[in-house]
Structures are given as structure tokens and as C-alpha cells.
Scaffold this motif. Structure first.
Motif, short mmCIF file in Angstrom:
data_model
loop_
_atom_site.label_atom_id
_atom_site.label_comp_id
_atom_site.label_asym_id
_atom_site.label_seq_id
_atom_site.Cartn_x
_atom_site.Cartn_y
_atom_site.Cartn_z
N THR A 1 10.51 2.84 -3.56
CA THR A 1 9.17 2.79 -4.14
C THR A 1 9.08 1.62 -5.13
O THR A 1 9.95 0.76 -5.16
CB THR A 1 8.82 4.14 -4.81
OG1 THR A 1 7.46 4.13 -5.23
CG2 THR A 1 9.73 4.42 -6.00
N ASN B 1 13.49 2.49 -7.43
CA ASN B 1 12.21 2.05 -7.98
C ASN B 1 12.28 0.53 -8.17
O ASN B 1 12.90 0.04 -9.12
CB ASN B 1 11.94 2.77 -9.31
CG ASN B 1 10.49 2.66 -9.75
OD1 ASN B 1 9.63 2.19 -9.01
ND2 ASN B 1 10.22 3.10 -10.96
N VAL C 1 7.42 4.42 -0.35
CA VAL C 1 6.36 5.10 -1.09
C VAL C 1 5.70 4.10 -2.03
O VAL C 1 6.38 3.40 -2.78
CB VAL C 1 6.92 6.30 -1.88
CG1 VAL C 1 5.82 6.95 -2.72
CG2 VAL C 1 7.54 7.32 -0.93
N LYS D 1 3.77 7.38 -5.67
CA LYS D 1 4.96 7.86 -6.36
C LYS D 1 4.61 8.72 -7.58
O LYS D 1 5.45 9.46 -8.09
CB LYS D 1 5.86 6.69 -6.78
CG LYS D 1 5.36 5.86 -7.97
CD LYS D 1 6.32 4.72 -8.26
CE LYS D 1 5.90 3.91 -9.48
NZ LYS D 1 6.79 2.75 -9.72
N GLN E 1 5.37 -1.67 -2.74
CA GLN E 1 3.91 -1.75 -2.63
C GLN E 1 3.48 -3.06 -1.99
O GLN E 1 2.57 -3.08 -1.15
CB GLN E 1 3.27 -1.61 -4.02
CG GLN E 1 1.76 -1.68 -4.02
CD GLN E 1 1.11 -0.48 -3.37
OE1 GLN E 1 1.49 0.66 -3.65
NE2 GLN E 1 0.11 -0.70 -2.52
#
Length: 434
Positions: free
Chosen positions: A68, A37, A89, A94, A73
Motif C-alpha cells: 500500500t 507501506n 491497496v 488502506k 497508489q
């Protein structure tokens, strides 16, 4: 096959969302995967994300690596091009159960390898997914996500989307459940916390939410607010500061600088006098109020004179807890196209800011030593005061409990307390659920 491994980088909100992803991945039956993350707040954060991905791939050669978070993004192509990465992702995806159901199946096809949609089209936040992320001491409740502002140095709105608020009733119900589970402190979190409510019916403000929580959850001992934008603080929040002892006397401010020209070039919404005035007003209402702040060193075009104003802001606002960020350009932001400051000057200015912060911490600890404190235990040996200062104990205490103590000294970084001085706080000393 084994349960997925999760690695979290960046802010508390990311930590909150990692907990939600763990729940979703578990429900979907995902196995044999590593989930990273990521954070995108600086170029250095993206570099560290790539480094972490490579490390985890080396340590888990047979696992699928799923990336993710904000960096995924904003730069999906960066991560999809890495040989170590199997899937990318987005921040919206997510939080969707169907994403994890697909990932739990055999490897998704090449056309689904990158699942990143337009974050700006998202109108709701996923704060209802879990009952807060917490340790045994405190719980973090997401009440807001995204940001409508466009500071020239910041890429985060493009990773998080526009501001979305969790309705007050959902927040209150979450906190009630957390209190029933034994948590003694709840922290409200968000990307742009003071924008909470602008997208809800009747457009309530953050202060309205704070007062509502304290009224409807009378058994909550401590409520804390994470980073706020002081220029957006509303009258109800000032009322809460003045009248609600369960609202902790510690606010972290998104100030970023202390020079008006630099603040304008950052496209901030306040000037230096606004920040000083807010701190003075808050202290007039609550004399023991302490402040932390984010400050950027070496923003493009910053001269030594501009930087001197940033240093003066530390003293003028009587800031205690500084988060110093050496500026690094983020591609796609206006500041990246501005004249840059020499890297050696940036490093030196960040050092001087940190030194000013360290001196402020020493002053605060000297003022707090010898004064009775209520401490929330984060581990058997360490807890934090209402002002967020660490207290280290000579004898173990109950993790998650509120403890009354009079610190007897400090070492320049944290307070210290002997075992004889401490005991359970009468308000609530129950164990917090883990």
C-alpha cells in the motif's frame, strides 16, 4: 497464524498511517500477512520499496504480502506484476475498516487483488482514526492530507490526492487526549501543512489552528510544526511565532532551491527573495528561530551557476538542518521530460550541499553549547532541544521527560551533557505513555 508484520517507508505521515493500519488490521483479525507501506517521492524510493518487498517475501515465504502507500497508489501495475505481491491497496482504501475485513478473510479473489481507486475523488481525510502516532517522547497528529499544487518534480499529489483538512475541533480533542496520556510534545503533520483549513467552513489558516491548540490545551508543554511552505504562512502563525513560547523555535521549510529560474521551472510559488524575507521576519519576531529545509540537487537544466544560488540560499537564510535530495526523474511528471543533468554532477552537488549543511550544524552547536536548554528525552541517553538539536547524556534520563540542562560540548553532530548538569524541567517531567 501470527500477527501481521508492517514495514513503513518514507515520511512521518506514512508512519502515522501505519499505526492506524495496525489498529484496523487488529480489529479485523488479520493474521499471517506482511504489509508494506511504500513511498513514491523519488524513483529511488520506489526501487527500495520493491527491494523491501522481495526481502520480506524471502523472510516470510508463507505470509501474504500486501502493498500500500503512495507508490502503490501511483504505480499499482508495478506492484501487482510482482510475483511476491498478493494484494495492492490504495491510500484511501488502506484507511477503510472494510478493506482490512476483506483482507482478513481467505485470500480475496483475483478481481479484488488490486484495490486502488481515484484518489482525486476523495474529499475527507482519516485523521480521526487514531489519537496520534507517537513514541514515548512525542506524538504526531495528522491535521491535513493531500496537495492542490503541482510542482513539476513531484508525484505525491497523485498518491495523496487533493488537500483535505481535519477540523480544528477534532485536532484539539486528539491533542487533549495525548496530553492526558503524558505526552510532552505534539507535532502537527501533513502533506502540505500550510494549506490546512482551505477546504473547511470559513477557511481558517494554520496559524488559527496553532493559536487555538495553545489556548485550549494549556497543559501541552511543546507544540512543533513539521514541514511548511513559507510563502503560505499566515499572519496568525507569525503572531504565534512572536508570542507563544510553547511553539518550538524550529521550522522546516519546503524551499527546494535558491535560484529563481529553477524555482519557476519547478513551478514553486516563491522566489529566493521571498524565502530570505520570511526567515528574516521570523527571526525578527523570534531571534532564536532555527530553520531546516528541503533542497533538490541537480534539478533538470540546473547549471553550476544555478547551483551556486542554491548554496548561497543556505547562508542567506541561515539554514541549519538540510534535507538534500539528489534529483531523480519520476515518470509522469513534467520535470522528467526536461533536459536532465549528468548523474555525476548531481552526486557532486548533493555532496557539496550536505557539506554546507554539516558546517551549518557545527555553527549551531557551537552557539548552543554552554547555554541552558530544555531537552525532550527520546531515549535514556538522547534528547532534543527546542531547536531540534540532539543532546547526548553521560547518564540515563527518564524517557519522555523534559529535562533542564546546560550542554558542555559537541562533537560536530550533536551536543553533549554531563550527568551533573541535568535535572527535571519544572514545567512537566511526567513519563510519556508508550
Amino acid at each position: 497464524m501470527s500477527a501481521p508484520i508492517f514495514s513503513t517507508m518514507g515520511c512521518r505521515l506514512n508512519a502515522y498511517e501505519t499505526q492506524a493500519m495496525k489498529d484496523l488490521a487488529g480489529q479485523a483479525g488479520l493474521e499471517g500477512a506482511v504489509v508494506v507501506n511504500t513511498c513514491a517521492v523519488t524513483a529511488e524510493a520506489v526501487r527500495k520499496a520493491r527491494q523491501e518487498i522481495r526481502r520480506l517475501r524471502r523472510e516470510n515465504p508463507d505470509a501474504r504480502v500486501i502493498v500500500t502507500g503512495c507508490a502503490a497508489q501511483t504505480e499499482p501495475e508495478t506492484f501487482s506484476a510482482m510475483d511476491e505481491v498478493d494484494a495492492v491497496v490504495g491510500n484511501t482504501e488502506k484507511m477503510a475498516p472494510e478493506t482490512w475485513t476483506r483482507l482478513a478473510a481467505d485470500f480475496v479473489g483475483e478481481t479484488e487483488r488490486v484495490q486502488v481507486d481515484d484518489i482525486m475523488s476523495v474529499t475527507e481525510t482519516a485523521g480521526h482514526l487514531i489519537d496520534g502516532f507517537g513514541t514515548r517522547s512525542r506524538a504526531y497528529v495528522q491535521v491535513q492530507n493531500g496537495c492542490d499544487h503541482r510542482c513539476t518534480f513531484c508525484i505525491i499529489p497523485y498518491g495523496r490526492g487533493n488537500s483535505r483538512s481535519v477540523p480544528a475541533g477534532v485536532v484539539v480533542d486528539q491533542i487533549k487526549r495525548l496530553v492526558q496520556r503524558g505526552f510532552n510534545e505534539v507535532v502537527l503533520t501533513g502533506v502540505d501543512l500550510t494549506s490546512w483549513g482551505a477546504d473547511l467552513p470559513s477557511e481558517p489558516r494554520l496559524g488559527d489552528l496553532v493559536l487555538r491548540i495553545l489556548k485550549l490545551v494549556p497543559d501541552l508543554p511543546r507544540l512543533r510544526i513539521s514541514s511548511i511552505d513559507s510563502i503560505e504562512v499566515d499572519e496568525a502563525l507569525m503572531q504565534a511565532i512572536a508570542t507563544e513560547p510553547r511553539l518550538m523555535p524550529h521550522l522546516h521549510l519546503s524551499l527546494q532551491h535558491g535560484d529563481d529560474l529553477i524555482l519557476k521551472r519547478m513551478k514553486r510559488r516563491h522566489l529566493s527573495d521571498d524565502a530570505i524575507r520570511f526567515c528574516e521576519e521570523a527571526r525578527a519576531l523570534r531571534p532564536d528561530m532555527t530553520f531546516g529545509a528541503d533542497i533538490i540537487a541537480g534539478f533538470p537544466t540546473e547549471t553550476e551557476a544555478h547551483f551556486a544560488n542554491a548554496l548561497r540560499m543556505v547562508e542567506a537564510c541561515d539554514l541549519t538542518w538540510l534535507h538534500v535530495f539528489p534529483y531523480s526523474p519520476r515518470p509522469g511528471t513534467p520535470a522528467a521530460r526536461m533536459p536532465q543533468v549528468d548523474g555525476r554532477a548531481i552526486k557532486d552537488r548533493a555532496r557539496r550541499l550536505r557539506e554546507a549543511g554539516s558546517a551549518a550544524v557545527v555553527r549551531h552547536l557551537e552557539a548552543q553549547a554552554g547555554r541552558p536548554q530544555t531537552v525532550l528525552m527520546e531515549s535514556p541517553e538522547m534528547g532534543r532541544t527546542a531547536h531540534f538539536a540532539e543532546v547526548h547524556f553521560a547518564a540515563p534520563q527518564t524517557e519522555g521527560a523534559l529535562v533542564s540542562v546546560t550542554p558542555d560540548g559537541h562533537d560536530g553532530r550533536h551536543l553533549s551533557a554531563s550527568a551533573a548538569a541535568c535535572g527535571p524541567h519544572p514545567a512537566r517531567s511526567a513519563l510519556a505513555a508508550g
